[in-house]
Design a protein around this motif. Structure first.
Motif, PDB file in Angstrom:
ATOM      1  N   VAL A  53      -3.119  -7.642  -2.917  1.00 24.38           N
ATOM      2  CA  VAL A  53      -3.275  -8.097  -2.131  1.00 24.38           C
ATOM      3  C   VAL A  53      -2.950  -7.614  -0.101  1.00 24.38           C
ATOM      4  CG1 VAL A  53      -2.452 -10.758  -1.040  1.00 24.38           C
ATOM      5  CG2 VAL A  53      -2.778 -10.058  -3.713  1.00 24.38           C
ATOM      6  N   TYR A  54      -1.754  -7.077  -0.460  1.00 23.89           N
ATOM      7  CA  TYR A  54      -1.658  -6.214   1.102  1.00 23.89           C
ATOM      8  C   TYR A  54      -0.529  -5.007   0.590  1.00 23.89           C
ATOM      9  CZ  TYR A  54       2.717  -8.396   0.835  1.00 23.89           C
ATOM     10  OH  TYR A  54       3.562  -8.998   1.003  1.00 23.89           O
ATOM     11  N   VAL A  55      -0.969  -4.476   1.479  1.00 24.99           N
ATOM     12  CA  VAL A  55      -0.414  -2.738   1.213  1.00 24.99           C
ATOM     13  C   VAL A  55       0.395  -2.688   2.782  1.00 24.99           C
ATOM     14  CG1 VAL A  55      -0.689  -0.260   1.432  1.00 24.99           C
ATOM     15  CG2 VAL A  55      -2.157  -1.511   0.030  1.00 24.99           C
ATOM     16  N   GLU A  56       1.889  -2.466   2.438  1.00 27.24           N
ATOM     17  CA  GLU A  56       3.221  -2.955   3.423  1.00 27.24           C
ATOM     18  C   GLU A  56       3.132  -1.525   3.420  1.00 27.24           C
ATOM     19  OE1 GLU A  56       5.468  -6.310   4.844  1.00 27.24           O
ATOM     20  OE2 GLU A  56       6.644  -5.676   3.174  1.00 27.24           O
ATOM     21  N   VAL A  57       3.326  -0.996   4.858  1.00 23.45           N
ATOM     22  CA  VAL A  57       3.559   0.424   5.432  1.00 23.45           C
ATOM     23  C   VAL A  57       4.332   0.015   6.508  1.00 23.45           C
ATOM     24  CG1 VAL A  57       3.832   3.018   5.858  1.00 23.45           C
ATOM     25  CG2 VAL A  57       2.135   1.553   4.504  1.00 23.45           C
ATOM     26  N   GLU A  58       5.480   0.320   6.507  1.00 21.27           N
ATOM     27  CA  GLU A  58       6.365  -0.201   7.748  1.00 21.27           C
ATOM     28  C   GLU A  58       7.624   1.081   8.461  1.00 21.27           C
ATOM     29  OE1 GLU A  58       8.761  -3.541   6.310  1.00 21.27           O
ATOM     30  OE2 GLU A  58       7.689  -5.069   7.276  1.00 21.27           O
ATOM     31  N   THR A  59       7.162   2.359   8.083  1.00 23.55           N
ATOM     32  CA  THR A  59       7.567   3.389   8.248  1.00 23.55           C
ATOM     33  C   THR A  59       6.662   4.373   9.125  1.00 23.55           C
ATOM     34  OG1 THR A  59       6.599   4.319   6.176  1.00 23.55           O
ATOM     35  CG2 THR A  59       8.831   3.962   6.069  1.00 23.55           C
ATOM     36  N   LEU A  60       6.013   4.044   9.633  1.00 29.07           N
ATOM     37  CA  LEU A  60       4.803   4.364  10.206  1.00 29.07           C
ATOM     38  C   LEU A  60       5.596   5.262  12.266  1.00 29.07           C
ATOM     39  CD1 LEU A  60       2.081   5.058  10.961  1.00 29.07           C
ATOM     40  CD2 LEU A  60       2.583   3.114  12.915  1.00 29.07           C
ATOM     41  N   ASP A  61       5.948   6.297  11.738  1.00 31.11           N
ATOM     42  CA  ASP A  61       6.359   7.079  12.926  1.00 31.11           C
ATOM     43  C   ASP A  61       7.871   7.891  12.134  1.00 31.11           C
ATOM     44  OD1 ASP A  61       4.308   7.000  14.709  1.00 31.11           O
ATOM     45  OD2 ASP A  61       5.100   5.077  16.041  1.00 31.11           O
ATOM     46  N   GLU A  62       7.656   7.161  10.806  1.00 33.27           N
ATOM     47  CA  GLU A  62       8.724   8.198  10.687  1.00 33.27           C
ATOM     48  C   GLU A  62       9.595   9.096   9.740  1.00 33.27           C
ATOM     49  OE1 GLU A  62      11.880   5.134   8.154  1.00 33.27           O
ATOM     50  OE2 GLU A  62      11.073   3.493   9.653  1.00 33.27           O
ATOM     51  N   THR A  63       9.801  10.305   9.957  1.00 34.49           N
ATOM     52  CA  THR A  63       9.783  11.212   8.533  1.00 34.49           C
ATOM     53  C   THR A  63      10.218  11.173   7.322  1.00 34.49           C
ATOM     54  OG1 THR A  63      10.108  12.621  10.529  1.00 34.49           O
ATOM     55  CG2 THR A  63      10.558  14.318   8.531  1.00 34.49           C
TER      56      THR A  63
END
Lengths: 125, 360
Positions: free
Chosen positions: A39-49
């Motif tokens: 249904v969806y892919v959630e990535v809220e860690t963009l720009d994180e290491t």
């Protein structure tokens, strides 16, 4: 089952395609089949290491949800925005249009610990 | 693990098989969304042979049924089926079930696969009426043929006029060359159709004939995953998720099958509960923010206080929305109430809505 020979794999059913110190990451054909219609892919860690094994996102399918784990340490430099409107790409083209993130590797030597296509094939039978 | 009469067929069709209530069952064939769509728009066939069937026979069969079930089985007549539940002594539910009146002295009870032994022992423990009980679960198959094209498909295989069999009615007839098949206008999808009770030894043959008959309508096999999304769009309860040994019929919105026209197990306490009211209720909700509800997610209010829990949830294939059922404290049960789900430590907004989610 489709397991391209040029990719690297993890026991969490993710694949990596490495280009220098950048890795493109997605989930395998086996994984998408187990999850079912996505249904969806959630990535809220963009720009994180993040460190290897840390959760970088989640994938929600109709019947189930699964965490997505960093196969290696690195900075998440890109999320596949196309998945916002076409999450089914993960089902239909897991190694192509269904890619999820790009990571700038912190330590290229970590790649040595990943599985080859043959190793992965043995894992999923 | 047990196989149904059709497990090998499902495997040959490429189904993903899972253990479910001790049976080797098909969870999906081509994919949950496509299978769901097939039932909503055409015709699909479920092998639900894992369900349990008990026959109760004798002059006092009705008395036993009246004692253990909450609905009023005196309303039944030959050819009429009824949704009911079996309350326990502690305010909860032993199981939900269908009660079929075959004749004045013979009834068929259809129970959940996971509860066959529990239900059998429970009913037996209340059988002070000398009722002859037989568990025919292992010799009977159950095919649910569901969808707007189901009746047309099945009509090709029988002389019984299926369009005259109304919802929650049934008849026994010759079907696909097999005598005495129970043709029941019931189902768990909200898209109409029939459920067929067939002896195991002829089930494979019947399955094949049904697929031939439905070929022109694009008939397909449907797995348990789509069975769940279909029933959830209708708000039908699933035992083990939405109702269980601890949930009251009144909390679960099953007051309509709890009739105090008779004495039954725990009826005194339930009558008191009906009068006093319950403090939590099962509600339907849709997600406002992005998120998909899952069984046992915590429900909170705007301030983050725990107000309940999710019992069922999915992305609705028909509505393309995330939907769920859950118990919430009374003050949040009104349609339009704003509630929040605690999903991976984030508060995700949802709204209480009316059932059914999907209107055929």
């Amino acid at each position: 089952m489709n397991i391209p020979s040029e990719l690297k794999y993890t026991k969490d059913h993710e694949w990596l395609k490495v280009d220098g110190d950048i890795a493109t990451i997605g989930i395998t054909d086996f994984a998408q089949g187990e999850l079912g219609d996505i249904v969806y892919v959630e990535v809220e860690t963009l720009d994180e290491t993040l460190d290897a094994e840390e959760v970088f996102g989640t994938v929600e399918a109709v019947k189930t949800v699964s965490d997505l784990f960093m196969p290696v340490s690195g900075e998440i430099i890109e999320f596949n925005e196309e998945l916002e409107s076409a999450p089914e790409s993960v089902n239909s083209d897991p190694y192509g249009a269904g890619w999820m993130i790009k990571v700038k590797l912190s330590d290229v030597s970590q790649l040595d610990a990943l599985m080859s296509a043959d190793d992965y094939k043995a894992l999923v039978g | 693990m047990k196989n149904t009469a059709l497990s090998h067929i499902h495997e040959s069709l490429g189904a993903k098989m899972v253990p479910f209530a001790g049976y080797n069952m098909p969870v999906q064939y081509e994919g949950v969304n496509a299978e769901h769509e097939t039932v909503r728009t055409g015709v699909g066939v479920f092998d639900v042979s894992h369900m349990g069937e008990f026959i109760l026979r004798g002059p006092k069969a009705l008395d036993l049924i009246q004692k253990v079930t909450s609905n009023d089985a005196t309303k039944l007549f030959d050819g009429r089926a009824q949704y009911s539940c079996m309350p326990n002594n502690d305010g909860g539910i032993v199981d939900d079930l269908l009660v079929y009146r075959i004749s004045e002295e013979e009834y068929l009870l259809v129970v959940n696969a996971s509860n066959i032994d529990k239900d059998w022992d429970w009913i037996k423990s209340h059988n002070t009426f000398g009722v002859e009980m037989s568990d025919i679960s292992d010799s009977m198959s159950l095919l649910a043929v569901q969808g707007p094209k189901a009746t047309e498909t099945l009509q090709k295989l029988t002389d019984v006029n299926l369009s005259e069999v109304k919802y929650y009615h049934f008849t026994k007839g010759t079907f696909a060359g097999v005598d005495n098949v129970i043709l029941s206008a019931t189902g768990y999808t909200g898209s109409g159709g029939f459920e067929l009770y067939i002896p195991n030894d002829v089930t494979e043959e019947v399955w094949k004939k049904v697929f031939e008959a439905g070929e022109e309508f694009g008939i397909k096999p449907i797995g348990l995953a789509a069975r769940d999304t279909l029933r959830l769009e209708m708000g039908f309860c699933l035992y083990g998720n939405d109702i269980d040994d601890t949930t009251s019929p009144f909390e679960a919105g099953l007051g309509w099958i709890t009739k105090f026209t008779k004495d039954f197990v725990n009826s005194e306490n339930l009558a008191k509960q009906k009068e006093a009211g319950v403090s939590k209720k099962l509600v339907a909700f849709e997600m406002i923010d992005r998120g998909i509800p899952r069984h046992d997610y915590v429900i909170v209010d705007a301030a983050g206080n725990n107000i309940g829990r999710v019992t069922s949830g999915t992305q609705s294939p028909s509505l393309k929305k995330a939907i769920g059922l859950g118990y919430v404290n009374n003050e949040f049960t009104a349609v339009g109430s704003e509630i929040f789900l605690d999903i991976r430590n984030k508060s995700v907004k949802a709204q209480v809505v009316k059932l059914p989610f999907y209107k055929a």
